[in-house]
Design an enzyme around this catalytic site. Structure first.
Site, mmCIF file in Angstrom:
data_model
loop_
_atom_site.group_PDB
_atom_site.id
_atom_site.type_symbol
_atom_site.label_atom_id
_atom_site.label_comp_id
_atom_site.label_asym_id
_atom_site.label_seq_id
_atom_site.Cartn_x
_atom_site.Cartn_y
_atom_site.Cartn_z
ATOM 1 N N HIS A 89 -5.538 2.312 0.141
ATOM 2 C CA HIS A 89 -4.352 1.475 0.749
ATOM 3 C C HIS A 89 -3.508 2.496 1.250
ATOM 4 O O HIS A 89 -2.533 2.378 1.897
ATOM 5 C CB HIS A 89 -4.005 0.564 -0.299
ATOM 6 C CG HIS A 89 -4.914 -0.157 -0.939
ATOM 7 N ND1 HIS A 89 -5.615 -1.341 0.121
ATOM 8 C CD2 HIS A 89 -5.472 -0.394 -2.204
ATOM 9 C CE1 HIS A 89 -6.317 -2.179 -0.794
ATOM 10 N NE2 HIS A 89 -6.299 -1.330 -2.027
ATOM 11 N N HIS A 114 4.170 6.909 -3.234
ATOM 12 C CA HIS A 114 3.149 6.939 -2.264
ATOM 13 C C HIS A 114 3.797 6.547 -0.941
ATOM 14 O O HIS A 114 5.013 6.486 -0.700
ATOM 15 C CB HIS A 114 2.263 5.529 -2.579
ATOM 16 C CG HIS A 114 3.116 4.403 -2.634
ATOM 17 N ND1 HIS A 114 3.594 3.904 -4.122
ATOM 18 C CD2 HIS A 114 3.442 3.222 -1.880
ATOM 19 C CE1 HIS A 114 4.214 2.649 -3.868
ATOM 20 N NE2 HIS A 114 4.042 2.263 -2.388
#
Ligand SMILES: *[C@@H]1O[C@H](CO)[C@@H](O)[C@H](O)[C@H]1NC(C)=O
Ligand SMILES: *[C@@H]1O[C@H](CO)[C@@H](O)[C@H](O)[C@H]1NC(C)=O
Length: 373
Positions: A89, A114
């Site tokens: 992802h 992230h």
């Protein structure tokens, strides 16, 4: 007809198995378990305090109690390498547990960071949060858990006030941002989902904007399933800049598919659409927006008043030339009025206005005007 009914019954019977199959599948941003289906499989994704949101700056509330955030130990990265992981992802970097965040009601320990990005397409998106409806090209999230109240991330992530996430909007410009190369340069080592690599530790604070005092604060959620509504969000007002080449690498190097998968799927557009605020308040640690609004408001007011005063003065003077014809000694006044309107309606008579008394009269007019204002 019978066939349709039969098909319907068949689908109903297949239902539970089908759902189970989907539950096992990992979620995606588009497609079968795309973001509009998340809430069917992860109920909290349908909650009323979801993230990201669009921040409408005129509707934020100034909170003077919002103190500057203090990243603790962000620059003391030590010698232990960081791990960089493609989870299908996004690219995740695990952070050492001595990195933490001060300036919130509790101490929060860093867990990971992230990125979210787009695909450089014509729809121009990439960031999760938007400001006044405007996307940035990408967004960095630094995730922390409340280490004063909870023993670890998994215990904290389901609790209100369990997590604190810093959101940093990323835009592109001419210059390369060397701090981001600490991540981008290693993306080619984790091209496929579930690949992991160790990278040299670096100063995490160099990824953040310089101005940590001005930010937006609201209560929200994880932006990916299971969307737990446990996040104290901080979105910085200042954006960081990377180069277009850096963004392009971020957008085109990674796959959401595993190395063994026959069909390669580029990992792109991994951002969630903005969610309704549902009467939540968004606070701002600063008042710049309000001050600007006041300054603009006052300026518009002054300009408006000046226009009205000027119009009134002109209207009064329009009647004066008739009187001037009868009284030649008042010619200077007439000329002044023509000089005033010279740019709109140039008239040959204005050349005859070089009378010595003109300056004095104009000065008097100006003084008169400023007295009115
Ligand atoms: C987190 O803390 C809880 C509660 O103390 C514990 O049961 C659990 O095993 C811990 N999880 C991890 C991953 O350490
Ligand atoms: C978030 O929720 C908590 C608990 O309900 C509340 O005390 C706090 O003021 C909220 N914070 C924001 C920024 O809305």
């Amino acid at each position: 007809m019978d066939f349709v009914v039969l098909l319907f019954i068949l689908l109903l019977r297949l239902g539970p198995q089908w759902t189970a199959a989907v539950e096992d599948m990992s979620w995606t941003y588009t497609g079968l378990v795309g973001q509009s289906q998340w809430s069917e499989h992860f109920p909290e994704c349908g909650g009323s305090s979801q993230s990201p949101v669009d921040i409408v700056t005129t509707q934020t509330k100034y909170d003077p109690g919002l103190s500057p955030l203090t990243p603790l130990g962000y620059s003391q990265h030590g010698n232990r390498p960081f791990s960089l992981y493609n989870n299908g992802h996004t690219a995740v970097i695990e952070l050492p547990d001595w990195m933490s965040l001060g300036g919130l009601p509790w101490l929060f320990s860093a867990v990971q960071m992230h990125l979210h990005w787009g695909s450089g397409g014509p729809n121009y998106g990439g960031s999760e949060h938007t400001i006044n409806g405007q996307s940035a090209e990408a967004e960095l999230h630094v995730v922390h858990y409340n280490s004063e109240l909870y023993p670890n991330m998994s215990a904290a992530m389901t609790q209100k006030d369990g997590l604190a996430v810093l959101g940093i909007l990323i835009v592109t410009g001419e210059e390369t941002n060397p701090a981001f190369n600490n991540i981008i340069n290693y993306l080619s080592r984790i091209r496929h989902a579930n690949q992991k690599v160790f990278i040299p530790a670096f100063d995490v604070q160099s990824l953040l904007p310089k101005d940590l005092d001005r930010y937006y604060r609201y209560n929200g959620s994880l932006t990916t399933p299971p969307c737990f509504q446990s996040v104290i969000w901080t979105l910085f007002h200042e954006r960081v800049q990377i180069s277009k080449a850096q963004l392009l690498k971020m957008e085109t190097i990674l796959y959401s598919s595993e190395a063994e998968d026959a069909d390669r799927m580029l990992l792109q557009d991994n951002y969630r659409a903005t969610q309704p605020l549902n009467h939540r308040a968004v606070f701002a640690s600063f008042t710049a927006g309000e001050v600007t609004a006041i300054v603009i408001g006052v300026m518009c007011g002054c300009v408006g008043l000046a226009v009205i005063v000027r119009f009134l003065l002109k209207t009064i003077r329009m009647k004066e030339p008739e009187k001037a014809k009868e009284k030649p000694q008042e010619m200077a006044l007439n000329c002044t009025s023509q000089a005033e309107t010279r740019d709109e309606r140039p008239s040959p008579q204005s050349h005859t206005c070089d009378t010595p008394g003109q300056d004095t009269l104009e000065d008097n007019n100006r003084t008169g005007k400023s007295n009115v204002v």
